[in-house]
Enzyme design. Sequence first.
Site, short mmCIF file in Angstrom:
data_model
loop_
_atom_site.label_atom_id
_atom_site.label_comp_id
_atom_site.label_asym_id
_atom_site.label_seq_id
_atom_site.Cartn_x
_atom_site.Cartn_y
_atom_site.Cartn_z
N TYR A 166 0.74 -3.23 11.60
CA TYR A 166 1.80 -4.24 11.60
C TYR A 166 2.12 -4.55 13.06
CZ TYR A 166 2.63 -3.43 6.61
OH TYR A 166 2.51 -3.34 5.24
N ARG B 255 -5.05 4.25 6.26
CA ARG B 255 -5.34 3.92 4.87
C ARG B 255 -6.23 4.98 4.25
NH1 ARG B 255 -4.43 -1.27 3.16
NH2 ARG B 255 -4.85 -0.24 1.18
N PRO C 177 7.89 -6.00 4.97
CA PRO C 177 7.04 -4.97 4.35
C PRO C 177 6.95 -3.65 5.10
CG PRO C 177 5.67 -6.54 5.53
CD PRO C 177 7.09 -7.03 5.68
N ASP D 187 0.79 -1.23 0.00
CA ASP D 187 0.00 0.00 0.00
C ASP D 187 0.83 1.28 0.00
OD1 ASP D 187 1.01 -0.15 2.55
OD2 ASP D 187 -0.92 -0.11 3.58
#
Length: 643
Positions: A274, A265, A357, A77
């Site tokens: 995370y 987001r 990530p 993302d």
Amino acid sequence: MQFHLNGFRTGDPAILEPLEGAEIDAAGAPLPDKVDVLIVGCGPAGLTLAAQLSAFPDITTRIVEQKDGPLQLGQADGVACRTMEMFNAFDFADRVMKEAYWVNETTFWKPDGGAKNRIARGGRIEDTEDGLSEFPHVILNQARVHDFYLDVMRRSPRRLQPDYSRRLMDVTIDETASDHPVTVWLERIDAEHAGQVEVVKARYVVGCDGARSGVRKSLGQALKGDSANQAWGVMDVLAVTDFPDIRLKAAIHSATEGSILIIPREGGYLVRLYIELDKLNADERVADRNLTADTLVAAAKRIIHPYTLDVKEIAWWSFYDIGQRLTDRFDDIRGGGVGTRTPRVFIAGDACHTHSPKAGQGMNVSMQDTFNLGWKLAAVLRGQAAPDLLDTYSAERHAIAKELIDFDRDFARMFSARPKEADDDAEGIDPAEFQRYFVKQGRFTAGTATRYRPSAICAEPAHQRLAEGLPIGMRFHSAPVVRLADAKPLQLGHVVKADGRWRLFAFAGAEDPAAAGSTIRALCDFLSESPASPIRRYTASGEDIDSVIDVRAVFQNDHRTLALDALPPLLLPAKGRYGLRDYEKMFCADLSGGKDIFDLRGIDRTNGCIVVVRPDQYVAHVLPLDAHRELSAFFDGFMLPQG
């Protein structure tokens, strides 16, 4: 955007007209027996390459994917500033900015000094430094990035679309064949054609098929590296919380419960977490633990204490273990074989490098891999450059991937370490040290620190002093200018589109650029008239004069003081079937904001300079305006004369 060059047309100008006689690719149709480029995998790397190659109707490109359709929900993302610059070259950066969450600031949380079982904010910084790019760092679902690339492909002259439901079976290379030496076997797995095998011969194949890449395995290559034996989970949630920084990027280190990275987001409500979990035993994988989404939620609640987290919906969740792995090469050349033959099969993205990530680099670096490769393939296939240009792909991108692996190892270690309890605590980390590391590595995570080493397409910095803010080997850092013909303020770097062309920016010195004996006029006369001119040598007869090397000039003068028709004719070229004039080659410094482009990019005001920019937006050379012979010699090193 320029259009109407070869005649007036109505409708959406972004939908390009097919080249007369070009074959239109139909979705669902059988694959052709032969193609120029076959791309395996419709991830970010594959779609970046397909979108770039779709600009060339004379190149037969196909992209195949095992899934039965476009991605609906992506795992990646984060979109770095440098990636946004690249998106602008494909003309969809504005669409990304409109939908995405903008990462403006980052906060850092640590154990509360008075109560170790609580967290408290320990720092707050700008996410990226001022002036690093004209574009922000943003967050957007990977599937939407795919959608934008698919739009570029659909609007291309060939109306390129992926061929879904194809499973790669094998790839072989006939090193004795000069034409279409790569053979690919694909099994159709859709219900209507299940079990059918298609055999495609290609000039080049690019594996963008992920960490379990079949293309990589066909080359006998493996991902090499190690694991940190640390389990992490990730989930996208809709939640109610009293944590005050839920709409800011936030790094949380708790005293005993682990760490969380919060990534807001797009859309205003969704948040990605995370979440650090337990250490893994040697040779243990996270899949062995049988963890659940409830495990993640419970861990998040413990770490975020004393704040509450009421998860209402989980849109997506997963687990992973941290590891950094890299292949030896990104093409099919082995050992000392470089230079003995042309590479025919390439790998990109997760097929050749994997990492954690949390730093948001995976998708970004993968797309930069194929942005580097695409224009090189196009130049070789179109007969504009010698095949050994393709050797530079593995050389350049492997070095960048190695830097990423080293960075990610340090970043993941620091993020997973518990807060230091004392000065002599060797296993812990001071949260302030992590914050300092984050700031120090800001240019790397923004994607703007990439620097390619000297090569045939990246010159030695002998004249770097003429443009100190545009280092050779680094991306062309844009700055504001004013277009002379229509007084439009814009970013100079935005003229570098993903169309395979080189850009030659001529920054004028202090002299009158309209004078008969000016250095910039002498340069333009050389480029347009001399047999040694790279424009004349490398532009095919009948093509527009800027079809291979696009010359632009930037003057120090106020745009109101220069007469358009008094400047060199090369900067007002006749193009297209009607010989229409292109009025978008000349720019002036934007004097409205104090420092102009000459100040911002350290360009020698007295002498000016030439800045040569590659099709992938990286600076290839800096030269004096009168270095005509050196300019020609640079292009002579890798380009092929045209008839």
